[in-house]
Design an enzyme around this catalytic site. Structure first.
Site, PDB file in Angstrom:
ATOM      1  N   CYS A   1      -3.609  -2.823   4.352  1.00 35.96           N
ATOM      2  CA  CYS A   1      -2.769  -3.879   4.941  1.00 35.96           C
ATOM      3  C   CYS A   1      -3.275  -5.289   4.614  1.00 35.96           C
ATOM      4  CB  CYS A   1      -2.679  -3.697   6.455  1.00 35.96           C
ATOM      5  SG  CYS A   1      -2.066  -2.071   6.921  1.00 35.96           S
TER       6      CYS A   1
ATOM      7  N   GLU B   1       0.842  -1.190   0.000  1.00 38.43           N
ATOM      8  CA  GLU B   1       0.000   0.000   0.000  1.00 38.43           C
ATOM      9  C   GLU B   1       0.882   1.247   0.000  1.00 38.43           C
ATOM     10  OE1 GLU B   1      -1.393  -0.910   4.440  1.00 38.43           O
ATOM     11  OE2 GLU B   1      -2.115   1.015   3.755  1.00 38.43           O
TER      12      GLU B   1
ATOM     13  N   HIS C   1      -3.181  -8.926  12.494  1.00 37.05           N
ATOM     14  CA  HIS C   1      -2.500  -7.789  11.886  1.00 37.05           C
ATOM     15  C   HIS C   1      -2.132  -6.814  13.017  1.00 37.05           C
ATOM     16  CE1 HIS C   1      -1.521  -4.288   9.644  1.00 37.05           C
ATOM     17  NE2 HIS C   1      -2.614  -3.636   9.988  1.00 37.05           N
TER      18      HIS C   1
HETATM   19  N1  COA Z   1       1.849   4.792  30.055  1.00 41.15           N
HETATM   20  C1  COA Z   1       1.233   3.695  29.552  1.00 41.15           C
HETATM   21  N2  COA Z   1       0.224   3.754  28.613  1.00 41.15           N
HETATM   22  C2  COA Z   1      -0.155   4.979  28.206  1.00 41.15           C
HETATM   23  C3  COA Z   1       0.451   6.151  28.686  1.00 41.15           C
HETATM   24  C4  COA Z   1       1.491   6.027  29.654  1.00 41.15           C
HETATM   25  N3  COA Z   1       2.111   7.089  30.146  1.00 41.15           N
HETATM   26  N4  COA Z   1      -0.135   7.198  28.076  1.00 41.15           N
HETATM   27  C5  COA Z   1      -1.087   6.706  27.238  1.00 41.15           C
HETATM   28  N5  COA Z   1      -1.084   5.357  27.311  1.00 41.15           N
HETATM   29  C6  COA Z   1      -1.924   4.427  26.560  1.00 41.15           C
HETATM   30  C7  COA Z   1      -3.374   4.870  26.459  1.00 41.15           C
HETATM   31  O1  COA Z   1      -4.096   4.554  27.624  1.00 41.15           O
HETATM   32  C8  COA Z   1      -3.813   4.083  25.252  1.00 41.15           C
HETATM   33  O2  COA Z   1      -4.054   2.744  25.620  1.00 41.15           O
HETATM   34  P1  COA Z   1      -5.467   2.056  25.277  1.00 41.15           P
HETATM   35  O3  COA Z   1      -5.622   2.145  23.796  1.00 41.15           O
HETATM   36  O4  COA Z   1      -5.308   0.646  25.749  1.00 41.15           O
HETATM   37  O5  COA Z   1      -6.500   2.833  25.994  1.00 41.15           O
HETATM   38  C9  COA Z   1      -2.576   4.059  24.352  1.00 41.15           C
HETATM   39  O6  COA Z   1      -1.478   4.410  25.207  1.00 41.15           O
HETATM   40  C10 COA Z   1      -2.629   5.040  23.172  1.00 41.15           C
HETATM   41  O7  COA Z   1      -2.822   6.324  23.650  1.00 41.15           O
HETATM   42  P2  COA Z   1      -4.009   7.279  23.101  1.00 41.15           P
HETATM   43  O8  COA Z   1      -3.797   8.606  23.723  1.00 41.15           O
HETATM   44  O9  COA Z   1      -5.317   6.612  23.262  1.00 41.15           O
HETATM   45  O10 COA Z   1      -3.831   7.315  21.557  1.00 41.15           O
HETATM   46  P3  COA Z   1      -3.106   8.302  20.550  1.00 41.15           P
HETATM   47  O11 COA Z   1      -3.903   9.537  20.397  1.00 41.15           O
HETATM   48  O12 COA Z   1      -1.678   8.445  20.866  1.00 41.15           O
HETATM   49  O13 COA Z   1      -3.251   7.444  19.195  1.00 41.15           O
HETATM   50  C11 COA Z   1      -3.363   5.612  17.707  1.00 41.15           C
HETATM   51  C12 COA Z   1      -3.075   6.059  19.136  1.00 41.15           C
HETATM   52  C13 COA Z   1      -3.126   4.128  17.565  1.00 41.15           C
HETATM   53  C14 COA Z   1      -4.815   5.912  17.347  1.00 41.15           C
HETATM   54  C15 COA Z   1      -2.391   6.381  16.759  1.00 41.15           C
HETATM   55  O14 COA Z   1      -1.085   5.982  17.036  1.00 41.15           O
HETATM   56  C16 COA Z   1      -2.686   6.184  15.307  1.00 41.15           C
HETATM   57  O15 COA Z   1      -3.497   6.907  14.722  1.00 41.15           O
HETATM   58  N6  COA Z   1      -1.995   5.188  14.639  1.00 41.15           N
HETATM   59  C17 COA Z   1      -2.162   4.943  13.241  1.00 41.15           C
HETATM   60  C18 COA Z   1      -3.454   4.195  12.911  1.00 41.15           C
HETATM   61  C19 COA Z   1      -3.478   2.784  13.356  1.00 41.15           C
HETATM   62  O16 COA Z   1      -2.466   2.168  13.525  1.00 41.15           O
HETATM   63  N7  COA Z   1      -4.706   2.243  13.527  1.00 41.15           N
HETATM   64  C20 COA Z   1      -4.904   0.878  13.964  1.00 41.15           C
HETATM   65  C21 COA Z   1      -5.939   0.112  13.220  1.00 41.15           C
HETATM   66  S1  COA Z   1      -5.508  -0.169  11.532  1.00 41.15           S
END
Ligand code: COA
Length: 398
Positions: A112, A80, A234
């Protein structure tokens, strides 16, 4: 019926690595958010003379060295992060690998999920021509905007599979579960080098697709949860697999361990260990390799679980947008290859570390196709992207 599946498998990574602790220090994030919250420790990052083609060819080369090219009449390349709108990346790989002319080559795309679509197409070809073997290459560079939530979930990698009758590693079973839903959770417009993503929507769309494809597997006579010994997912980030496992446990009523780390495993109690930790060993260090991710999980499991012979593996493949599939396979006796585990560990350990400033500079580097270019010699992989000539990408064997 002839048994068909994965006869051989190899993983390749990019030249560089960025440690996510460094990224966290740079942007003032608690490193635990990346290591525990996302379940990611590092991300592979390509050198200027690497791309999906060099990584894909590097993954496929050892497979050809071990098995020869005889009977290979199809090369399917899934990605992709394609480098051309018209020419299939696999055509360049075909030349780099020195494959014979009488081979069909094409490219598969659906986020993916593309590698799984290619695997199923390969199985279809082998079921019609059992003497043929199909080379399936999944290769991607996962890239999000700097300073975006997706940034720590970037990565790069390729997995090559040799699909054949009477496979040595995993026989793929015919029953499969499918699920398609038109959703704008993640996409990459033609004029953008980075993906556009609605992170929260992508997580919920993934989980809905998981239960949707599981239900379809059940409706099509697939094995129940108690008949599946290991479960792979995945992994856009490895914590996503844990979320998937928790959702599947709730959906099926099974007591499945959600332990993603060694520490969590020690406290998992009686919950059934289905290889969540083992299957995440490579992806935790590669980062997201998009189409290759589910096969990197398979490689990690095959390389680190000594008790797989005759066991059934369930594999959930998800491609945003979205298309997903839940498939199953049984592991063949004699699957274990210690040498591959050693090779992958050595390749991951040998990556050249990037400082954050270097990574940010590389991330922003775009080569316009309108100018001829010679790329710097950086990669230590067998193949390199040597530059642009008359707008055409040039590749060479090192
Ligand atoms: N210590 C431990 N864990 C922590 C933390 C800390 N200090 N601070 C935050 N976290 C955890 C949160 O609780 C959360 O866990 P949970 O999902 O089990 O609730 C996790 O870290 C992610 O943090 P969050 O603030 O919810 O998300 P984000 O805004 O950083 O974004 C994604 C996370 C995955 C949405 C982002 O990285 C993204 O857009 N990735 C690309 C898209 C993707 O991969 N999608 C997946 C499906 S294809």
């Amino acid at each position: 019926m002839t048994s068909i599946g994965i006869h051989d498998l190899e993983l390749a990574t990019a030249h560089h690595v960025l440690d996510l602790t460094r990224l966290a220090e740079y942007n003032g994030t608690d490193p635990a958010k990346y290591h525990l919250g996302l379940g990611q420790d590092q991300m592979s990052f390509p050198a200027p003379d690497e791309d999906i083609i060099t990584m894909g060819a590097s993954a496929a080369l050892p497979i050809l060295e071990r098995n020869g090219a005889e009977g290979i009449r199809t090369l399917l390349f899934a990605t992709e992060s394609g480098v051309d709108q018209s020419k299939a990346a696999g055509v360049s790989v075909h030349r780099l690998l020195g494959l014979p002319r009488h081979v069909r080559v094409t490219e598969f795309k659906q986020a993916c999920y593309g590698g799984t679509a290619a695997l199923q197409a390969a199985i279809g070809i082998v079921s019609r021509f059992p003497g043929e073997r199909v080379l399936v290459i999944s290769s991607d560079v996962a890239r999000y905007a700097l300073d975006s939530p997706g940034e720590p979930t970037q990565g790069a990698g390729a997995v090559a599979l040799l699909v054949s009758a009477d496979p040595a590693l995993v026989e793929i079973e015919p029953a499969t579960g499918l699920y398609t839903d038109d959703v704008d959770d993640f996409w990459r417009p033609n004029d953008s080098s980075t993906a556009v993503v609605d992170g929260a929507l992508s997580v919920s769309a993934y989980l809905d697709a998981l239960t949707g494809s599981w239900d379809d597997l059940q409706a099509h006579g697939g094995p129940g949860i108690a008949e599946i010994d290991r479960l792979l997912y995945h992994q856009p980030f490895t914590k996503m697999a844990k979320k998937g496992q928790q959702r599947l446990a709730r959906h099926t009523g099974a007591d499945l361990s959600a332990a993603l780390t060694a520490a969590e495993q020690a406290n998992a109690g009686d919950a059934r260990d289905t290889g969540l930790f083992t299957g995440s060993i490579y992806n935790r260090r590669l980062g997201n390799s998009y189409t290759a991710s589910v096969f990197a999980a398979l490689a990690a499991l095959l390389d680190h679980d000594d008790d797989l012979a005759g066991r059934r593996i369930g594999m959930f493949s998800y491609g945003s947008g979205s298309v997903s599939e839940f498939l199953t396979g049984t592991v063949r006796p004699g699957y274990a290859r210690r040498d591959r585990a050693e090779r992958v560990a050595a390749a991951l350990n040998a990556r050249a570390p990037l400082e954050v400033a270097e990574y940010r500079e590389l991330h922003g580097r775009v080569f316009p196709s309108t100018q001829d270019l010679e790329t710097p010699r950086v990669t230590s992989a067998p193949f390199r992207f040597s530059g642009l000539l008359g707008r055409a990408r040039q590749y060479e064997r090192r």
